[in-house]
Design a protein around this motif. Structure first.
Motif, PDB file in Angstrom:
ATOM      1  N   ALA A   7       0.853  -1.193   0.000  1.00  0.00           N
ATOM      2  CA  ALA A   7       0.000   0.000   0.000  1.00  0.00           C
ATOM      3  C   ALA A   7       0.884   1.237   0.000  1.00  0.00           C
ATOM      4  CB  ALA A   7      -0.915   0.003   1.225  1.00  0.00           C
ATOM      5  N   VAL A   8       0.331   2.343  -0.462  1.00  0.00           N
ATOM      6  CA  VAL A   8       1.050   3.617  -0.490  1.00  0.00           C
ATOM      7  C   VAL A   8       0.160   4.687   0.116  1.00  0.00           C
ATOM      8  CG1 VAL A   8       2.105   5.395  -1.950  1.00  0.00           C
ATOM      9  CG2 VAL A   8       2.382   2.969  -2.537  1.00  0.00           C
ATOM     10  N   CYS A   9       0.746   5.531   0.953  1.00  0.00           N
ATOM     11  CA  CYS A   9       0.007   6.632   1.552  1.00  0.00           C
ATOM     12  C   CYS A   9      -0.225   7.717   0.503  1.00  0.00           C
ATOM     13  CB  CYS A   9       0.780   7.198   2.740  1.00  0.00           C
ATOM     14  SG  CYS A   9      -0.048   8.589   3.530  1.00  0.00           S
ATOM     15  N   ALA A  10      -1.480   7.951   0.168  1.00  0.00           N
ATOM     16  CA  ALA A  10      -1.824   8.916  -0.877  1.00  0.00           C
ATOM     17  C   ALA A  10      -1.607  10.356  -0.442  1.00  0.00           C
ATOM     18  CB  ALA A  10      -3.280   8.725  -1.298  1.00  0.00           C
ATOM     19  N   GLU A  11      -1.372  10.578   0.846  1.00  0.00           N
ATOM     20  CA  GLU A  11      -1.122  11.936   1.326  1.00  0.00           C
ATOM     21  C   GLU A  11       0.262  12.444   0.900  1.00  0.00           C
ATOM     22  OE1 GLU A  11      -3.519  13.355   3.155  1.00  0.00           O
ATOM     23  OE2 GLU A  11      -4.650  11.688   4.028  1.00  0.00           O
ATOM     24  N   MET A  12       1.172  11.539   0.498  1.00  0.00           N
ATOM     25  CA  MET A  12       2.587  11.880   0.404  1.00  0.00           C
ATOM     26  C   MET A  12       3.185  11.753  -0.990  1.00  0.00           C
ATOM     27  SD  MET A  12       3.700  10.063   4.018  1.00  0.00           S
ATOM     28  CE  MET A  12       5.262  10.923   4.265  1.00  0.00           C
ATOM     29  N   VAL A  13       2.444  11.229  -1.944  1.00  0.00           N
ATOM     30  CA  VAL A  13       2.939  11.094  -3.313  1.00  0.00           C
ATOM     31  C   VAL A  13       1.914  11.659  -4.290  1.00  0.00           C
ATOM     32  CG1 VAL A  13       4.360   9.057  -2.798  1.00  0.00           C
ATOM     33  CG2 VAL A  13       1.982   8.753  -3.516  1.00  0.00           C
ATOM     34  N   ARG A 213      12.810  10.671   5.142  1.00  0.00           N
ATOM     35  CA  ARG A 213      11.462  10.117   5.055  1.00  0.00           C
ATOM     36  C   ARG A 213      10.979  10.013   3.612  1.00  0.00           C
ATOM     37  NH1 ARG A 213       6.318  11.606   9.057  1.00  0.00           N
ATOM     38  NH2 ARG A 213       5.341   9.560   8.868  1.00  0.00           N
ATOM     39  N   CYS A 214      11.878   9.559   2.746  1.00  0.00           N
ATOM     40  CA  CYS A 214      11.519   9.313   1.354  1.00  0.00           C
ATOM     41  C   CYS A 214      11.493   7.811   1.087  1.00  0.00           C
ATOM     42  CB  CYS A 214      12.485  10.045   0.423  1.00  0.00           C
ATOM     43  SG  CYS A 214      12.330  11.855   0.498  1.00  0.00           S
ATOM     44  N   GLU A 215      11.299   7.441  -0.175  1.00  0.00           N
ATOM     45  CA  GLU A 215      11.087   6.045  -0.533  1.00  0.00           C
ATOM     46  C   GLU A 215      12.307   5.171  -0.236  1.00  0.00           C
ATOM     47  OE1 GLU A 215      12.808   7.890  -4.326  1.00  0.00           O
ATOM     48  OE2 GLU A 215      11.396   8.512  -2.751  1.00  0.00           O
ATOM     49  N   PRO A 216      12.111   3.860  -0.090  1.00  0.00           N
ATOM     50  CA  PRO A 216      13.235   2.951   0.101  1.00  0.00           C
ATOM     51  C   PRO A 216      14.303   3.137  -0.967  1.00  0.00           C
ATOM     52  CG  PRO A 216      11.183   1.789   0.500  1.00  0.00           C
ATOM     53  CD  PRO A 216      10.805   3.150  -0.032  1.00  0.00           C
ATOM     54  N   GLY A 217      15.561   3.075  -0.530  1.00  0.00           N
ATOM     55  CA  GLY A 217      16.677   3.237  -1.432  1.00  0.00           C
ATOM     56  C   GLY A 217      17.289   4.616  -1.421  1.00  0.00           C
ATOM     57  N   VAL A 239       2.115  -3.960   4.030  1.00  0.00           N
ATOM     58  CA  VAL A 239       3.294  -3.098   4.115  1.00  0.00           C
ATOM     59  C   VAL A 239       2.944  -1.803   3.399  1.00  0.00           C
ATOM     60  CG1 VAL A 239       5.721  -2.795   3.547  1.00  0.00           C
ATOM     61  CG2 VAL A 239       4.864  -5.076   4.149  1.00  0.00           C
ATOM     62  N   GLY A 240       2.996  -0.696   4.127  1.00  0.00           N
ATOM     63  CA  GLY A 240       2.616   0.582   3.557  1.00  0.00           C
ATOM     64  C   GLY A 240       3.799   1.523   3.425  1.00  0.00           C
ATOM     65  N   MET A 241       3.949   2.144   2.260  1.00  0.00           N
ATOM     66  CA  MET A 241       4.961   3.181   2.100  1.00  0.00           C
ATOM     67  C   MET A 241       4.356   4.503   2.564  1.00  0.00           C
ATOM     68  SD  MET A 241       7.214   4.502  -1.186  1.00  0.00           S
ATOM     69  CE  MET A 241       6.324   5.995  -1.650  1.00  0.00           C
ATOM     70  N   GLU A 242       4.765   4.936   3.748  1.00  0.00           N
ATOM     71  CA  GLU A 242       4.351   6.236   4.265  1.00  0.00           C
ATOM     72  C   GLU A 242       5.556   7.160   4.130  1.00  0.00           C
ATOM     73  OE1 GLU A 242       1.642   7.741   7.959  1.00  0.00           O
ATOM     74  OE2 GLU A 242       3.564   6.830   8.471  1.00  0.00           O
ATOM     75  N   ALA A 243       5.808   7.571   2.893  1.00  0.00           N
ATOM     76  CA  ALA A 243       7.039   8.284   2.564  1.00  0.00           C
ATOM     77  C   ALA A 243       6.773   9.293   1.463  1.00  0.00           C
ATOM     78  CB  ALA A 243       8.118   7.298   2.107  1.00  0.00           C
ATOM     79  N   PHE A 244       7.553  10.368   1.480  1.00  0.00           N
ATOM     80  CA  PHE A 244       7.521  11.329   0.395  1.00  0.00           C
ATOM     81  C   PHE A 244       8.351  10.804  -0.774  1.00  0.00           C
ATOM     82  CE2 PHE A 244       6.966  13.920   4.248  1.00  0.00           C
ATOM     83  CZ  PHE A 244       5.759  14.541   3.943  1.00  0.00           C
ATOM     84  N   ALA A 245       8.002  11.239  -1.967  1.00  0.00           N
ATOM     85  CA  ALA A 245       8.809  10.919  -3.137  1.00  0.00           C
ATOM     86  C   ALA A 245       9.999  11.864  -3.189  1.00  0.00           C
ATOM     87  CB  ALA A 245       7.973  11.045  -4.403  1.00  0.00           C
ATOM     88  N   SER A 246      11.193  11.301  -3.351  1.00  0.00           N
ATOM     89  CA  SER A 246      12.385  12.136  -3.441  1.00  0.00           C
ATOM     90  C   SER A 246      12.436  12.904  -4.755  1.00  0.00           C
ATOM     91  CB  SER A 246      13.641  11.279  -3.288  1.00  0.00           C
ATOM     92  OG  SER A 246      13.733  10.341  -4.345  1.00  0.00           O
ATOM     93  N   GLY A 247      11.716  12.397  -5.745  1.00  0.00           N
ATOM     94  CA  GLY A 247      11.645  13.039  -7.059  1.00  0.00           C
ATOM     95  C   GLY A 247      10.319  12.689  -7.700  1.00  0.00           C
ATOM     96  N   ALA A 252       9.241   6.599  -7.313  1.00  0.00           N
ATOM     97  CA  ALA A 252       9.298   6.321  -5.875  1.00  0.00           C
ATOM     98  C   ALA A 252       8.482   5.089  -5.517  1.00  0.00           C
ATOM     99  CB  ALA A 252       8.808   7.540  -5.103  1.00  0.00           C
ATOM    100  N   VAL A 253       7.254   4.991  -6.027  1.00  0.00           N
ATOM    101  CA  VAL A 253       6.428   3.839  -5.662  1.00  0.00           C
ATOM    102  C   VAL A 253       6.963   2.559  -6.289  1.00  0.00           C
ATOM    103  CG1 VAL A 253       4.398   5.280  -5.255  1.00  0.00           C
ATOM    104  CG2 VAL A 253       4.712   4.218  -7.504  1.00  0.00           C
ATOM    105  N   GLU A 254       7.604   2.665  -7.451  1.00  0.00           N
ATOM    106  CA  GLU A 254       8.214   1.466  -8.042  1.00  0.00           C
ATOM    107  C   GLU A 254       9.437   1.032  -7.255  1.00  0.00           C
ATOM    108  OE1 GLU A 254       6.899  -0.546 -10.216  1.00  0.00           O
ATOM    109  OE2 GLU A 254       5.175   0.827 -10.253  1.00  0.00           O
ATOM    110  N   ALA A 255      10.193   1.984  -6.718  1.00  0.00           N
ATOM    111  CA  ALA A 255      11.325   1.620  -5.858  1.00  0.00           C
ATOM    112  C   ALA A 255      10.834   0.888  -4.618  1.00  0.00           C
ATOM    113  CB  ALA A 255      12.103   2.876  -5.468  1.00  0.00           C
ATOM    114  N   PHE A 256       9.718   1.326  -4.074  1.00  0.00           N
ATOM    115  CA  PHE A 256       9.095   0.636  -2.937  1.00  0.00           C
ATOM    116  C   PHE A 256       8.688  -0.778  -3.333  1.00  0.00           C
ATOM    117  CE2 PHE A 256       4.701  -0.043  -1.078  1.00  0.00           C
ATOM    118  CZ  PHE A 256       5.143  -0.604   0.104  1.00  0.00           C
TER     119      PHE A 256
END
Length: 262
Positions: A7-13, A213-217, A239-247, A252-256
């Motif tokens: 899952a991805v937090c829609a507040e952050m991407v 607090r950005c995406e994994p990697g 597993v939820g990505m609660e992270a901002f996109a670095s770019g 970002a979501v594909e890196a997750f």
């Protein structure tokens, strides 16, 4: 393939898009979706996207330790259960809690300098009531760990060790841990042993890299190793990505996804 529900937090991407469009974009990319405060959302519009929602804020008022605050928390949690019905087309979202109410900046409404034994007992009593509410309505509440060094100073019961102790003391399938590994890395570290020690109590794992607090990697956490450890410990949940996109948000979501695809 991933054995997890990602899952991805829609507040952050995809923050240049209206929220329903963010949700739809994530859904089309194969992700479930998380949101924060439901009171600021058009829940009908979000439900109409067809997305699966796996987590949302489970309270908008109250706290664990003060009797009046506990009553407000329970009333708020009941309203959250009703709100979640609009988003439950593909399974009910977890309803997320913290050690105390947080303001719009993520700071505790009532900061706590020292957590006393009486506060621990009061928090356990309140969470028993929360779990009983969850059982009556067949929903799961999650208690999230936070960090006090960077993002949430003054929050009681903030560490993963604290949330684990409280969830274990309540011992209900309707109260689980939301193990946030971003917060845990800042506050505690030793993530693999941490998750192995509480895997039976976890209702969700949230991720972002440290620092930033950005995406994994993008930081110091080796998330492929974490993913393998989660799977090795038998975890097959959310597993939820609660992270901002670095770019770029799509990257970002594909890196997750790549970090949690085994």
């Amino acid at each position: 393939m991933s054995g997890f529900t990602l899952a991805v937090c829609a507040e952050m991407v995809f923050r240049d898009l209206p929220l329903p469009d963010r949700v739809r974009t994530l859904h089309d990319a194969g992700f479930a979706v998380e949101i924060w405060d439901w009171t600021t959302k058009d829940l009908s519009a979000l439900g109409a996207t067809g997305a699966r929602f796996t987590s949302m804020t489970g309270y908008v008022d109250g706290e664990l330790v003060d009797p009046d605050g506990a009553d407000r928390l329970l009333a708020s949690a009941e309203r959250s259960i009703a709100a979640a019905e609009a988003l439950s087309g593909q399974g009910r979202p977890n309803l997320n809690l913290h050690g105390t109410g947080l303001d719009g900046r993520g700071l505790p409404v009532r900061p706590v300098v020292e957590v006393t034994g009486a506060m621990w007992l009061a928090a356990q009593r309140t969470l028993v009531r929360i779990a009983e509410l969850g059982e009556r309505h067949d929903v799961v509440f999650t208690l999230e760990n936070l960090n006090v060094a960077v993002d949430h100073p003054g929050t009681p019961f903030a560490s993963a060790a604290d949330t684990r102790a409280l969830v274990a003391a309540v011992a209900s399938p309707h109260l689980r841990m939301n193990l946030d590994l971003y917060h845990a890395q800042i506050g505690e570290g030793n993530l693999v042993e941490l998750l192995r020690g509480c895997v039976d109590l976890i209702g969700e794992v949230q991720v972002a890299d440290v620092p930033g607090r950005c995406e994994p990697g993008t930081g110091e956490i080796n998330y492929p190793v974490v993913a393998a450890a989660l799977a090795g410990a038998g975890y097959r949940g959310r597993v939820g990505m609660e992270a901002f996109a670095s770019g770029d948000s799509r990257a970002a979501v594909e890196a997750f996804r790549n970090s949690f695809t085994l």
